[in-house]
Enzyme design. Structure first.
Site, PDB file in Angstrom:
ATOM      1  N   LEU A 118      -0.972  -1.611   3.819  1.00 31.99           N
ATOM      2  CA  LEU A 118      -0.353  -3.065   4.118  1.00 31.99           C
ATOM      3  C   LEU A 118      -1.228  -3.882   2.626  1.00 31.99           C
ATOM      4  CD1 LEU A 118      -1.985  -4.636   7.497  1.00 31.99           C
ATOM      5  CD2 LEU A 118       0.211  -4.129   7.006  1.00 31.99           C
ATOM      6  N   GLY A 119      -1.947  -3.658   2.225  1.00 33.18           N
ATOM      7  CA  GLY A 119      -2.307  -3.985   0.708  1.00 33.18           C
ATOM      8  C   GLY A 119      -4.176  -3.512   0.454  1.00 33.18           C
ATOM      9  N   ALA A 171     -10.142  -6.430  -2.997  1.00 32.77           N
ATOM     10  CA  ALA A 171     -11.329  -5.742  -3.862  1.00 32.77           C
ATOM     11  C   ALA A 171     -12.163  -4.781  -3.402  1.00 32.77           C
ATOM     12  CB  ALA A 171     -12.142  -7.458  -4.338  1.00 32.77           C
ATOM     13  N   PHE A 172     -12.391  -4.386  -1.746  1.00 32.59           N
ATOM     14  CA  PHE A 172     -13.303  -3.627  -1.183  1.00 32.59           C
ATOM     15  C   PHE A 172     -12.617  -2.708  -0.849  1.00 32.59           C
ATOM     16  CE2 PHE A 172     -13.884  -8.317  -0.576  1.00 32.59           C
ATOM     17  CZ  PHE A 172     -15.337  -8.641  -1.470  1.00 32.59           C
ATOM     18  N   VAL A 229      -6.242  -1.691   3.011  1.00 36.82           N
ATOM     19  CA  VAL A 229      -5.881  -2.487   4.551  1.00 36.82           C
ATOM     20  C   VAL A 229      -5.137  -1.663   5.033  1.00 36.82           C
ATOM     21  CG1 VAL A 229      -6.023  -4.482   6.417  1.00 36.82           C
ATOM     22  CG2 VAL A 229      -6.364  -4.970   3.541  1.00 36.82           C
ATOM     23  N   LYS A 284      -9.504  -2.025   7.206  1.00 28.21           N
ATOM     24  CA  LYS A 284      -9.779  -2.517   6.342  1.00 28.21           C
ATOM     25  C   LYS A 284     -10.911  -0.887   5.740  1.00 28.21           C
ATOM     26  CE  LYS A 284      -9.891  -5.481   3.151  1.00 28.21           C
ATOM     27  NZ  LYS A 284     -10.126  -6.553   2.573  1.00 28.21           N
ATOM     28  N   ASP A 325     -14.230 -15.442  -3.299  1.00 27.26           N
ATOM     29  CA  ASP A 325     -13.471 -14.716  -3.877  1.00 27.26           C
ATOM     30  C   ASP A 325     -11.901 -15.441  -3.046  1.00 27.26           C
ATOM     31  OD1 ASP A 325     -11.549 -13.120  -5.618  1.00 27.26           O
ATOM     32  OD2 ASP A 325     -11.296 -11.572  -4.044  1.00 27.26           O
TER      33      ASP A 325
END
Ligand SMILES: *[C@@H]1O[C@H](CO)[C@@H](O)[C@H](O)[C@H]1NC(C)=O
Ligand SMILES: *[C@@H]1O[C@H](CO)[C@@H](O)[C@H](O)[C@H]1NC(C)=O
Ligand SMILES: *[C@@H]1O[C@H](CO)[C@@H](O)[C@H](O)[C@H]1NC(C)=O
Ligand SMILES: *[C@@H]1O[C@H](CO)[C@@H](O)[C@H](O)[C@H]1NC(C)=O
Ligand SMILES: *[C@@H]1O[C@H](CO)[C@@H](O)[C@H](O)[C@H]1NC(C)=O
Ligand SMILES: *[C@@H]1O[C@H](CO)[C@@H](O)[C@H](O)[C@H]1NC(C)=O
Ligand SMILES: *[C@@H]1O[C@H](CO)[C@@H](O)[C@H](O)[C@H]1NC(C)=O
Ligand SMILES: *[C@@H]1O[C@H](CO)[C@@H](O)[C@H](O)[C@H]1NC(C)=O
Ligand SMILES: *[C@@H]1O[C@H](CO)[C@@H](O)[C@H](O)[C@H]1NC(C)=O
Ligand SMILES: *[C@@H]1O[C@H](CO)[C@@H](O)[C@H](O)[C@H]1NC(C)=O
Ligand SMILES: *[C@@H]1O[C@H](CO)[C@@H](O)[C@H](O)[C@H]1NC(C)=O
Length: 804
Positions: A521-522, A525-526, A529, A545, A639
């Protein structure tokens, strides 16, 4: 003369040869040593003398597998009347498997690698040959033509003229029209002489009360006791009594076995029916008779009806069809005759969280009943009071009203049917709206047991699906619950709150839910997903995630942070549903939001409406206010940017990724923060040696607010002139000039609400003050946006840089 004799001899020997050829192809006889191989095509079967029946391999529909079976060979349907099986499952075999006729074991089925898969059982004696009779019986005979084994003695779902079922024998249904596994229905000739149709509870063989019986019970002294079920070769079917009398299963017009193929089959849906088919290949099978008359009306106390639990049976022709009530769906979408499950969790626990009349609506069905699931009967009653009584009772799933009586029923509902003779009304409770997300349950401090529940995923549609009132109520209750826990925690420090409000998933579960981390999905920064589906209700979509940082020895901190995130409940936050913490794998499971990120929404080709944007701005502000001031532990997002703000079905803004900054910063000193927000949205104190406070989020919010107002990116080097590249500077200049139409690119809707527009721009300019102390708190921001407090003229956001 001699010539004539020789000629005669020749002719007669020729005749012999011809005759033996004739016999070989038409006797239906199969010699020991013969074999068949499972391949597609016509060479894989043996025919009966007339060619009516074939015995051999049949390729299964939509499958590479073959089934050893016996079928009508001349009709286009090629209807199967017998198949090899190992009890529960059909002996479906791979291509290249072999069937051999051996002297010792009769028929033996082996895999291409030589593993024995099936054989004709209980053979005593030496097999001389096999023969496929024109009756449709495949017989293995010994030297003296005695029968050692025959398919007629091992019937599957079909009985043919000339075939009997002795006491102890049975027919069994297959699973579905195309699945030959063992089904739930059996026709049994019982030892007591009674012929019955029953359901069995799989996987055990527990036999429920019959839904059809011939009533020929009796001990062996009774002359009326049944002895066997006979399907005589003229096509009559009856239970033969001790005294020789015949009890016809069902009176019906005679169909001549001479001009018709006849068979009686226990269908996969439990209907036992006799069929006829013209012997020439034209035409179709038609029903001669069937039992029971209305299978939907069966009542099986300890088992399913024809249809699965919570399903409704409707008779069409003589056959049942099943359907789930509205708000329910099939547990196995491939099994239309199977169980239905509610698309919501119903029960007192769930109901407690919200005022009842906000959760449910009532669906009314005429002449529908589930006769066996009641827990309470009310009399006298009226349709209205019946409906109301169920509506207000958290145990009640459906109420049936008939002749002044109200029956309240609980799940699972069984033996559901529609029958115009019922003259009843059913009131079914169904959750309003769609299935929504699992809501973590606020733990009840008084109930220790519940702290260790693993089934904590709840479906609380109220929080998302229904009214704002319900949302507020639920949030309030949830918040109070957590507040309580939070305070209690100091008294009992070992209490594991995490376990009680987030679900722990195994890595395997999430791998399965995401189909092997298939759909991305994307990337944040971590970590990356992925989209996933949890198998709850009709499937709950989630975003998984996969955190790509692993901080050593941080197990405890990880859980602590998760706990804090898990405690947040706000309609402008993306909800964390669960997590996985297995070895090196750290994953977070969030609700899935269908409308993507604010970034995609704002910067798409078509500009979203001013109204929508205003609502989104309010939403983000309120979400941040909650994080900063209203949840039990303050959370600084660090963020905030349009990529981290998601939109739900109703285009409500939902902040994502909160609480993760701290996770990432664990073990890291503040100055060397790897996470510094994202360029363009970052507060100046990240670059200076200033403490990081909630004001960093206020700054980022200010930038996002300007983007929302202008529908432009905060930094845009490509598409616009240098003057306009930095949105914050450009807006401030336009603000000083009072050129409002430039700011919103002449958007009429916005210009019509000029005061609001001005207010929003001024709030944004306050938020992006370089000096954090000048920036308002989020509470003040919300108040200013709403117009509750006055907004003063903002100073220049970056006095230092404009000086330099
Ligand atoms: C099998 O035989 C039938 C009739 O003889 C024919 O219609 C059919 O095409 C054949 N199938 C194969 C796979 O050869
Ligand atoms: C079955 O028959 C085939 C072909 O005749 C033969 O090759 C094979 O060995 C036989 N298998 C067994 C188990 O008898
Ligand atoms: C085949 O069926 C006929 C008629 O039912 C019967 O007379 C004959 O014995 C049967 N043959 C075998 C081998 O069972
Ligand atoms: C047939 O049904 C059984 C029992 O429900 C199931 O386990 C099996 O996978 C099914 N087979 C096919 C080929 O669908
Ligand atoms: C059948 O009748 C005989 C004599 O009347 C009796 O001895 C026997 O117990 C009876 N059998 C059963 C199963 O009732
Ligand atoms: C089959 O049963 C019917 C009805 O009892 C009878 O009329 C007929 O003769 C029987 N046929 C045979 C072949 O026994
Ligand atoms: C047999 O049934 C099929 C569909 O079920 C139908 O299309 C066809 O016309 C029928 N044939 C006859 C002869 O009734
Ligand atoms: C159900 O029955 C009531 C009264 O008998 C009737 O008014 C109503 O239209 C029926 N509803 C449906 C869906 O058939
Ligand atoms: C059943 O009761 C509920 C709650 O009072 C009401 O909203 C609904 O309209 C009623 N339904 C019927 C069919 O009477
Ligand atoms: C429920 O979901 C389905 C498909 O997701 C959608 O088509 C339908 O409009 C939704 N209904 C409501 C009331 O939200
Ligand atoms: C929860 O209960 C299970 C058994 O019911 C037990 O194995 C587990 O240790 C318990 N967990 C906690 C946190 O108490």
């Amino acid at each position: 003369m001699a010539f004539t004799v020789r000629l005669l001899l020749l002719i007669s020997s020729l005749f012999l040869v011809l005759e033996s050829l004739f016999v070989q192809t038409n006797s239906g006889k199969v010699d020991v040593g013969a074999s068949l191989s499972a391949t597609a095509g016509n060479s894989t079967s043996w025919l009966s003398p007339s060619g009516d029946f074939a015995f051999g391999f049949r390729q299964l529909e939509n499958s590479d597998l073959f089934l050893l079976s016996l079928w009508y060979a001349k009709i286009p349907d090629r209807t199967i009347v017998w198949y090899a099986n190992n009890g529960d499952s059909p002996a479906a075999v791979a291509k290249g498997s072999l069937l051999n006729l051996t002297a010792d074991s009769g028929l033996v089925l082996t895999s291409p690698r030589g593993v024995q898969l099936w054989k004709s059982e209980s053979i005593s004696g030496v097999v001389a040959f096999g023969v496929l009779n024109d009756t449709g019986n495949f017989v293995l005979e010994g030297d003296n033509s005695e029968s050692l084994w025959e398919t007629f003695n091992y019937p599957t779902h079909t009985i043919l003229p000339g075939q009997d079922i002795e006491k102890g024998g049975k027919l069994r249904s297959q699973r579905s029209e195309t699945n030959f596994s063992k089904g739930r229905f059996e026709l049994r000739m019982q030892d007591d002489g009674n012929l019955v149709l029953v359901t069995i509870n799989l996987p055990t063989e527990f036999v429920n009360a019959p839904y059809y019986a011939s009533d020929t019970t009796g001990d062996s002294n009774s002359s009326t006791a049944g002895t066997k079920l006979e399907f005589n070769s003229s096509g009559y079917m009856y239970v033969l009594r001790e005294n020789g009398e015949k009890l016809t299963i069902k009176e019906a017009e005679t169909v001549s076995a001479r001009s018709f193929y006849l068979r009686a089959t226990l269908n996969f849906d439990g209907v036992f029916a006799q069929y006829s088919h013209p012997r020439d290949s034209s035409g179709n099978w038609s029903v001669v008779w069937s039992v029971p008359d209305n299978i939907c009306n069966m009542e099986v106390a300890s088992g399913l009806g024809v249809c699965g639990y919570n399903s409704i049976c409707t008779l069409q022709g003589q056959r049942p069809t099943c359907a789930c009530p509205k708000g329910y769906s099939l547990l196995d979408p491939n099994d239309p005759y199977g169980n239905c499950k509610p698309d919501f969790i119903q029960g007192c626990e769930e109901d407690k969280l919200s005022p009842t009349n906000d959760i449910y609506e009532v669906q009314m069905l005429n002449n529908t009943d589930w006769p066996l699931s009641d827990f309470m009967q009310l009399n006298p009653s009226t349709p209205e009071s019946c409906n109301q009584s169920c509506f207000e009772d958290c145990l009640c799933a459906v109420a049936i009203y008939r002749v002044e009586t109200c029956w309240k029923k609980k799940l699972p509902l069984s033996n559901g049917r529609v029958d115009s003779g019922l003259n009843s009304q059913a009131f079914i409770k169904v959750r309003k709206g769609n299935l929504t997300l699992p809501v973590p349950q606020p733990p009840n401090p008084d109930d220790k047991k519940r702290k260790n529940q693993t089934t904590l995923i709840r479906v609380g549609s109220a929080l998302l699906g229904t009214s704002i009132f319900a949302n507020v109520m639920l949030s309030a209750i949830v918040c109070m619950g957590f507040f309580f826990i939070y305070r209690k925690k100091h008294v009992r420090p070992n209490q594991n709150v995490l376990d009680s409000n987030l679900r722990s998933f195994s890595y395997e579960e999430l791998k399965e839910a995401t189909n092997g981390f298939n759909e991305e999905l994307g990337k944040g920064a971590f970590g990356v997903v992925y989209k996933g589906i949890l198998q709850i209700g009709s499937g709950v979509p989630v975003a998984v995630k996969k955190l790509d940082f692993v901080v050593q020895d941080s197990e405890k901190e990880f859980k602590t942070e998760l706990k804090i995130i898990g405690q947040t409940h706000h309609k402008n936050l993306v909800r964390l549903v669960g997590y996985c913490d297995e070895g090196q794998e750290r994953l977070l499971v969030y609700e899935f939001l269908s409308n993507g990120t604010l970034a995609n929404f704002l910067f798409a080709d078509t500009k979203p409406s001013w109204k929508q944007r205003i609502d989104i701005a309010y939403g983000v502000a309120k979400g941040l206010l909650y994080l900063h001031e209203e949840c039990s532990t303050q959370i600084i997002h660090c963020d905030i940017k349009p990529q981290n703000i998601l939109l739900d079905d109703y285009y409500n803004a939902r902040i994502a990724d909160f609480g993760l900054a701290k996770l990432l910063m664990m073990n890291q000193s503040q100055t060397q923060t790897a996470i510094r927000g994202t360029n363009g949205y970052v507060a100046p104190e990240w670059f200076r040696n200033l403490p990081i406070t909630t004001k960093v989020d206020v700054y980022s919010f200010g930038v996002v607010l300007l983007e929302v107002i202008c529908c432009r990116r905060s930094v845009d080097m490509e598409n616009v002139s240098e003057e306009r590249a930095i949105l914050t500077d450009w807006v401030y200049d336009r603000y000083l000039e009072g050129v409002w139409d430039a700011i919103v690119d002449n958007e009429m809707e916005a210009l019509h609400e000029k005061t609001k527009l001005e207010r929003f721009v001024m709030v944004a300019l306050w938020c992006i003050q370089e000096d954090p102390t000048l920036r308002p708190t989020m509470r003040k921001v919300v108040h200013m946006l709403e117009g509750v407090v006055e907004v003063h003229v903002p100073p220049c956001p970056s006095p230092y840089s404009s000086e330099g």
